[in-house]
Design an enzyme around this catalytic site. Structure first.
Site, PDB file in Angstrom:
ATOM      1  N   ASP A   1      -3.285   6.071  -0.658  1.00  0.00           N
ATOM      2  CA  ASP A   1      -3.720   6.744  -1.878  1.00  0.00           C
ATOM      3  C   ASP A   1      -3.285   5.998  -3.130  1.00  0.00           C
ATOM      4  O   ASP A   1      -3.241   6.564  -4.216  1.00  0.00           O
ATOM      5  CB  ASP A   1      -3.240   8.194  -1.921  1.00  0.00           C
ATOM      6  CG  ASP A   1      -1.728   8.330  -1.856  1.00  0.00           C
ATOM      7  OD1 ASP A   1      -1.043   7.302  -1.687  1.00  0.00           O
ATOM      8  OD2 ASP A   1      -1.230   9.459  -1.971  1.00  0.00           O
ATOM      9  N   GLY A   2      -2.992   4.707  -2.978  1.00  0.00           N
ATOM     10  CA  GLY A   2      -2.611   3.883  -4.105  1.00  0.00           C
ATOM     11  C   GLY A   2      -1.739   2.732  -3.644  1.00  0.00           C
ATOM     12  O   GLY A   2      -1.755   2.355  -2.462  1.00  0.00           O
TER      13      GLY A   2
ATOM     14  N   PRO B   1       0.834  -1.208   0.000  1.00  0.00           N
ATOM     15  CA  PRO B   1       0.000   0.000   0.000  1.00  0.00           C
ATOM     16  C   PRO B   1       0.867   1.256   0.000  1.00  0.00           C
ATOM     17  O   PRO B   1       1.936   1.280   0.613  1.00  0.00           O
ATOM     18  CB  PRO B   1      -0.798  -0.108   1.304  1.00  0.00           C
ATOM     19  CG  PRO B   1      -0.685  -1.533   1.730  1.00  0.00           C
ATOM     20  CD  PRO B   1       0.630  -2.017   1.216  1.00  0.00           C
ATOM     21  N   LYS B   2       0.394   2.267  -0.670  1.00  0.00           N
ATOM     22  CA  LYS B   2       1.046   3.581  -0.631  1.00  0.00           C
ATOM     23  C   LYS B   2       0.408   4.356   0.526  1.00  0.00           C
ATOM     24  O   LYS B   2      -0.644   4.975   0.381  1.00  0.00           O
ATOM     25  CB  LYS B   2       0.872   4.317  -1.954  1.00  0.00           C
ATOM     26  CG  LYS B   2       1.657   5.617  -2.050  1.00  0.00           C
ATOM     27  CD  LYS B   2       1.510   6.239  -3.437  1.00  0.00           C
ATOM     28  CE  LYS B   2       2.334   7.510  -3.553  1.00  0.00           C
ATOM     29  NZ  LYS B   2       1.893   8.558  -2.624  1.00  0.00           N
ATOM     30  N   VAL B   3       1.040   4.291   1.673  1.00  0.00           N
ATOM     31  CA  VAL B   3       0.483   4.883   2.885  1.00  0.00           C
ATOM     32  C   VAL B   3       0.447   6.400   2.750  1.00  0.00           C
ATOM     33  O   VAL B   3       1.419   7.031   2.322  1.00  0.00           O
ATOM     34  CB  VAL B   3       1.304   4.454   4.114  1.00  0.00           C
ATOM     35  CG1 VAL B   3       0.746   5.101   5.379  1.00  0.00           C
ATOM     36  CG2 VAL B   3       1.298   2.938   4.242  1.00  0.00           C
TER      37      VAL B   3
END
EC number: 6.5.1.2
Length: 567
Positions: free
Chosen positions: A279-280, A125-127
């Protein structure tokens, strides 16, 4: 997101953006002024976020605004300038290892191209938080540095004592440099449903304080996304990080071989409960250069595939003021079309004239749009205002109400047509083929100027209207006959009588109009306010005239209204 990532992505996109978007019809002077204003807006956002820890807009709106700036610069032949958003973020302390950027991938096809020829790819995950360097000496966390410009950041070490949720002592007395994301700890956060709610700005704001404090500190977590001097193998790096007290790095990282797997995990984390906002997703390769060669730009071994926008930045093309059947004025923003969740959005309502007056939105302004309930376009905020403020023909709300515009007089056409649409609609006479477009043609042709004029129209008159063919004229005559013969109950509803549904079916207009406010109030479900509305409705001069005309046309329930109209 680093300046270098943004710049690379924006320069890659600006040509396609300009080709896909129409350029504004501005003079050279106006273009120069508007571009300068947008630059100033972006600079203000940058300063608030990087120096003061305050996010004035969501990250995705920020990115879209920068895209828009590059588009305008290309439209008007201006030199491409994208001043570093980190101009006020650079700190005095050099990072032990530079923070790289990430290449931004915009769709599954771009992911497939990026993965071509790569081995040992991982997804995580893009935290959505604030990037930092963590320096451990003899196993103890001694330094915490903000990302800054990627090379130099600010010293946040004063907050270490309050960050209870972060591993501050490693099991072994090692000298280690880690890079990661400080995030706001959340409970079962589902990104697809809740969005980010500006959590990044919240964390940045807390860290910008002189003193953090134990309670705010406990709300901040850490996701370690790199160990620059770690083993060459990502799996080994993750295993060691977990042993040191950073289990989430391993828990939320998965080795993949195909773009389809990347798509799966992106969707999975988007819709699954997580302890942080995202967010991605991030794609990273096992193999990377030695840490001393890292630079603050987008390298070949890391890429980001962000989630769909939760908010879109849309340009206002026109502000219309719709006047409904009851006289309510509703401002409607016509937008340069944008896409959200595969939905094309070209307009959004502001709800009330008072709201528009408070916001003062004009053509050229940039506004944030989202989806309410995943389907209905919703206005969120004004993001950027155009320098040139167009003068708009704004209706006065006081001129319109329940008893205005029973005829197509000056300034009344829109409300009058709305009355016709309601009368002929499913809630009234249910007349097929008589929508807004049909009534607008008849009104503009001067054939319908009152609510009863259509009752006397013949085929020859209908054929004289532009856009009405012989077939359409025949269909309209048939529809008018249907309306003429509807029962009184449907006429009552179609005319907008503010009476409750429980009014006896056998009552006619003369009986209803003969009641006073006190008479109405004796009926079930009618209070003082509704009773006054009913009495005022039936005594209104225009309403009495309509009832009289309907009586002369032999409409059900209106016989004998001549006497009522003369009271």
């Amino acid at each position: 997101m680093s300046f270098f990532l943004r710049l690379a992505a924006l320069l890659l996109l600006h040509t396609s953006i300009a080709q896909a978007s129409h350029c504004p019809d501005w003079s050279t002077k106006q273009a120069r002024t508007e571009v300068a204003q947008l630059r100033a807006t972006l600079a203000n956002w940058d300063d608030h976020y990087h120096r003061q820890g305050i996010a004035l807009v969501a990250d995705e709106l920020y990115d879209q605004a920068r895209h828009h700036l590059l588009h305008l610069q290309q439209c008007f032949g201006q030199e491409f300038t994208d001043p570093s958003p980190l101009a006020s973020a650079r700190g005095p302390i050099a990072h032990p290892v530079a923070h790289t950027g990430v290449e931004k991938l915009h769709d599954a096809a771009a992911v497939a191209r990026w993965m071509t020829g790569k081995k040992g790819v991982w997804v995580q995950p893009k935290v959505d938080g604030v990037a930092v360097s963590l320096v451990y000496r003899q196993g103890r966390l001694v330094q915490l540095l903000s990302r800054g410009d990627g090379l130099q950041g600010h010293d946040w070490s004063r907050h270490i004592k309050d960050l209870d949720s972060i591993t501050r002592q490693l099991p072994q007395p090692l000298d280690v440099v880690l890079q990661g994301e400080l995030y706001l700890r959340l409970q079962a956060h589902v990104q697809a449903e809740a969005g980010s709610s500006n959590v990044r700005g919240t964390v940045a704001g807390m860290l910008a304080r002189k003193q953090l404090g134990p309670e705010p500190g406990a709300s901040i977590g850490l996701f370690v996304w790199d160990w620059p001097h770690g083993p060459d193998n990502q799996g080994e790096r993750l295993t060691q990080l977990a042993a040191w007290g950073f289990p989430d790095s391993q828990r939320f990282s998965t080795a993949i071989d195909t773009p389809e797997e990347a798509t799966h995990w992106r969707l999975h984390w988007y819709r699954s409960p997580l302890p942080f906002a995202t967010d991605g997703v991030i794609l990273r390769q096992d193999s990377r250069p030695p840490a001393d060669r890292w630079q603050p730009n987008a390298p070949y071994w890391i890429a980001a595939w962000k989630y769909p926008f939760a908010q879109a930045l849309a340009e206002v093309r026109e502000v219309r003021f719709l006047i409904g059947r009851t006289g309510k004025v509703t401002p409607l923003l016509r937008l340069k079309p944008v896409t959200l969740d595969d939905r094309r959005i070209s307009q959004v309502s502001l709800g009330s004239l008072a709201r528009w007056r408070a916001l003062d939105i004009r053509p050229g302004d940039q506004v944030a749009i989202s989806l309410a309930g995943l389907t209905i376009p919703r206005f969120d905020q004004v993001v950027h205002r155009a320098v040139e403020r167009q003068v708009l023909p704004v209706p006065e709300a006081e001129q319109y109400g329940q008893h205005s515009c029973w005829q197509a007089s000056d300034g009344c056409q829109e409300q009058f047509i709305a009355r016709l649409v309601w009368l002929s609609g499913k809630q009234g006479l249910a007349m097929p083929g008589t929508g807004k477009g049909t009534w607008k043609r008849l009104v503009q042709a001067g054939l319908v100027t009152s609510l009863t004029d259509w009752l006397t129209l013949d085929a020859q008159q209908l054929l004289s209207v532009p856009g009405i063919s012989r077939k359409t004229a025949t269909q309209l005559q048939r529809s008018f006959d249907i309306g003429r013969n509807r029962p009184f109950a449907q006429w009552r509803k179609g005319l907008g009588v503010p009476a409750p549904a429980q009014v006896p079916r056998d009552e006619n207009w003369q009986t209803l109009a003969g009641r006073s406010a006190s008479d109405w109030q004796t009926l079930p479900g009618i209070g003082a306010t509704r009773a006054t509305q009913l009495a005022n409705f039936f005594t209104h001069e225009q309403v009495q005239r309509i009832a009289t005309l309907l009586g002369t046309r032999g409409i059900d329930g209106f016989h004998g209204t001549d006497d009522v109209g003369s009271q």
